[in-house]
Each structure stands twice: as C-alpha cells, then as structure tokens.
Design a protein around this motif. Structure first.
Motif, PDB file in Angstrom:
ATOM      1  N   THR A   7       0.831  -1.196   0.000  1.00  0.00           N
ATOM      2  CA  THR A   7       0.000   0.000   0.000  1.00  0.00           C
ATOM      3  C   THR A   7       0.869   1.251   0.000  1.00  0.00           C
ATOM      4  OG1 THR A   7      -1.533   1.292   1.375  1.00  0.00           O
ATOM      5  CG2 THR A   7      -0.145  -0.275   2.533  1.00  0.00           C
ATOM      6  N   LEU A   8       0.287   2.349  -0.466  1.00  0.00           N
ATOM      7  CA  LEU A   8       0.970   3.644  -0.334  1.00  0.00           C
ATOM      8  C   LEU A   8       0.624   4.290   1.005  1.00  0.00           C
ATOM      9  CD1 LEU A   8       0.428   5.108  -3.916  1.00  0.00           C
ATOM     10  CD2 LEU A   8       2.617   4.470  -2.883  1.00  0.00           C
ATOM     11  N   PHE A   9      -0.341   3.715   1.711  1.00  0.00           N
ATOM     12  CA  PHE A   9      -0.821   4.320   2.959  1.00  0.00           C
ATOM     13  C   PHE A   9      -0.878   3.309   4.111  1.00  0.00           C
ATOM     14  CE2 PHE A   9      -2.551   6.681  -0.617  1.00  0.00           C
ATOM     15  CZ  PHE A   9      -2.129   7.961  -0.314  1.00  0.00           C
ATOM     16  N   PRO A  10       0.272   2.802   4.530  1.00  0.00           N
ATOM     17  CA  PRO A  10       0.257   1.786   5.594  1.00  0.00           C
ATOM     18  C   PRO A  10      -0.361   2.293   6.900  1.00  0.00           C
ATOM     19  CG  PRO A  10       2.518   2.444   5.031  1.00  0.00           C
ATOM     20  CD  PRO A  10       1.622   3.065   4.020  1.00  0.00           C
ATOM     21  N   GLU A  11      -0.309   3.609   7.128  1.00  0.00           N
ATOM     22  CA  GLU A  11      -0.866   4.142   8.389  1.00  0.00           C
ATOM     23  C   GLU A  11      -2.375   3.934   8.464  1.00  0.00           C
ATOM     24  OE1 GLU A  11       0.253   6.623   6.026  1.00  0.00           O
ATOM     25  OE2 GLU A  11       2.224   5.752   6.340  1.00  0.00           O
ATOM     26  N   MET A  60      -3.418   9.878 -12.415  1.00  0.00           N
ATOM     27  CA  MET A  60      -2.065   9.341 -12.480  1.00  0.00           C
ATOM     28  C   MET A  60      -2.151   7.822 -12.401  1.00  0.00           C
ATOM     29  SD  MET A  60      -0.033  11.962 -12.629  1.00  0.00           S
ATOM     30  CE  MET A  60       1.574  11.872 -11.869  1.00  0.00           C
ATOM     31  N   VAL A  61      -1.138   7.174 -12.944  1.00  0.00           N
ATOM     32  CA  VAL A  61      -1.106   5.706 -12.940  1.00  0.00           C
ATOM     33  C   VAL A  61       0.114   5.251 -12.149  1.00  0.00           C
ATOM     34  CG1 VAL A  61      -0.968   3.652 -14.406  1.00  0.00           C
ATOM     35  CG2 VAL A  61      -2.241   5.668 -15.196  1.00  0.00           C
ATOM     36  N   MET A  62      -0.058   4.245 -11.315  1.00  0.00           N
ATOM     37  CA  MET A  62       1.076   3.729 -10.537  1.00  0.00           C
ATOM     38  C   MET A  62       2.043   2.997 -11.466  1.00  0.00           C
ATOM     39  SD  MET A  62      -0.922   2.690  -7.036  1.00  0.00           S
ATOM     40  CE  MET A  62       0.426   1.886  -6.219  1.00  0.00           C
ATOM     41  N   HIS A 114      -4.177   2.778  -6.166  1.00  0.00           N
ATOM     42  CA  HIS A 114      -4.578   4.152  -5.876  1.00  0.00           C
ATOM     43  C   HIS A 114      -4.529   4.949  -7.142  1.00  0.00           C
ATOM     44  CE1 HIS A 114      -5.671   6.200  -2.192  1.00  0.00           C
ATOM     45  NE2 HIS A 114      -5.437   5.036  -1.636  1.00  0.00           N
ATOM     46  N   TYR A 115      -4.867   6.215  -7.058  1.00  0.00           N
ATOM     47  CA  TYR A 115      -4.909   7.094  -8.216  1.00  0.00           C
ATOM     48  C   TYR A 115      -5.843   6.471  -9.251  1.00  0.00           C
ATOM     49  CZ  TYR A 115      -0.887   8.597  -5.588  1.00  0.00           C
ATOM     50  OH  TYR A 115      -0.073   8.980  -4.569  1.00  0.00           O
TER      51      TYR A 115
END
Ligand code: ADE
Length: 249
Positions: A7-11, A60-62, A114-115
């Motif tokens: 994930t880009l958002f582990p928090e 945007m694309v990862m 995401h994105y």
C-alpha cells in the motif's frame, strides 16, 4: 497465516488492524500481518510512484517497475501458488466462499491500488486474482483489503471463540442468520419468542434455522436459488409464502 499488504498508505491500517479480533489473531500468532509501503520500492530521488497516463486523460497511474519490485520483494520467497490479489472495483466480487478459500492458504498478498489505477502490465505479469468488495468505487484499495483480512481471519482456527463459530453465521451455509435476543425478556412491550426460554435445544435449533430462512426469504431471496435446503426447509418456504398471501388479503 501470513498476509502481506502492499500500500501507499500503511498508516491507514493502524486502527482496524490493532483492535478486537484482528489484534487477537495477531497476538495469538495465528495471523502474521505485514504492511509494506510501495513508495519504499521507488528508486527515484523523490520517491515517485506514479506517472501520467499514456493517451492522456486525467489522473495518475502507478508505475509498473515500482509495484513489480514491491510484489517481488515478497513473492521471491513465497511458496508457488501464493495468491497475489489486486483490490480493484473491476475484480470478482468478494464473498463468503472467497473468504473461506483464502483462509486455506499459508500466505496471501493483497495489493492496494490508488490514483487512476496500476499499470496494466502488473496485472498481466504478477497478479493472480482481482477482487472487488462491491459495485462502488473507493478512493483506494486499502479499505477493501481490510474487509478481506477481517472476513478471512475469522475462518482461521482459534480466532473466534466456541461461542461464535464462523460456520454458524449468516452466509456460512448460503442463508442468513435469524434474530438474536438477550435480557430482559420484555423490552418496550416486545417479548422474546417463547421457544428461546423453553430449554428445548432441539426446538431452539429448528426455530433458529427457520427464522434464518425467513430472513433470507424476505431480504435476500436471491440466496435461495443456490442454498442447499432439506425437504422440511423447502416446506417452510411455502409456509412463508402462504402467510404473506394471507396477510395481504
Ligand atoms: N478499489 C476501489 N474500489 C474498490 C472496490 N469496490 N473493491 C476493491 N477495491 C477497490
């Protein structure tokens, strides 16, 4: 069971994954949950993880190289056949049976997009399955991954106490659960069904099954198309239909 989440958002996982049943599963050593920040696999100075889409359009694309490195940092030492699942609204819709199936694996990798999404080649090369948690679009796959983790670990031995066996619950055998009651026996004029205080365990089991079937018939009749029912249970369905017909007369 080991679950790796990319994930880009582990928090985002801090609250749900450290409370209640999930915490119990981790504390008892039944669940080994590992969070990986996809950004850590970027090799650019600014730790970029996304880029503009070919062909134009918004969002945007990862980037495939970053996500691929993240996945392979886990799968290079995973058993062959370890599921690598992309959470996406275009995936197969997650359900009870998928949760049971995933609980049968030693390890599962969940990839949160995401994105606008992830470069398609990641799916082609490295993803084994795509799952959606329903026909709506979330801002990312994180909440969907949490739903999957929660639903899966309930099927691991030792997570639920004897009082709440997962196999007794709604959806476990294709029908919903009936209603539940606790003290007091009367609340604002509504009483508890007498059978539940009768002490007759056979009658209670039968009543629970029948009321579960009634809820299913009323709320989710689509489930009855695939539920495995005994002859008596099929007879109950005709009873429900007759009762409703009488009431509307
Ligand atoms: N990501 C965005 N929406 C989603 C959904 N409905 N299910 C799974 N992942 C998602």
């Amino acid at each position: 069971m080991r679950i790796d989440i990319l994930t880009l958002f582990p928090e985002m996982f801090q609250g749900p994954m450290t409370e209640s049943m999930l915490w119990k599963a981790r504390d008892r050593g039944i669940l080994d949950l590992r969070l990986h920040n996809i950004r850590d696999f970027s090799q650019t100075r600014h730790k970029n993880v996304d880029d503009t889409p070919y062909g134009g359009g918004g969002g945007m694309v990862m980037k495939p190289d970053v996500v691929a490195r993240a996945i392979e940092s886990i799968t290079y030492e995973a058993a062959p056949g370890t599921p690598v699942i992309l959470m996406t609204p275009r995936g197969r819709v997650f359900n009870h049976q998928t949760a049971v199936d995933l609980a049968g694996h030693e390890q599962v990798v969940l990839l949160c997009g995401h994105y606008e999404g992830i470069d398609e080649r990641v799916s082609q090369l490295l993803v084994t399955d795509e799952l959606s948690i329903g026909d709506y679009v979330l801002t990312g796959g994180e909440l969907a991954a949490m739903v999957v983790v929660d639903a899966v670990i309930r099927h691991l031995p030792g997570v639920l106490g004897a009082e709440g066996g997962a196999e007794r619950e709604s959806h476990a055998d294709g029908i919903l659960e009936g209603p539940h009651y606790t003290r007091p026996a009367e609340f604002r004029g509504l009483t508890v069904p007498a059978v539940l205080t009768s002490g007759d365990h056979g009658a209670i089991l039968r009543w629970r099954r029948k009321e579960g079937l009634r809820q299913t018939w009323l709320r989710r009749p689509d489930l009855l198309l695939t539920a495995r029912l005994t002859l008596e249970e099929q007879y109950w369905l005709t009873e429900f239909a007759n009762e409703t017909a009488r009431q509307s007369r």
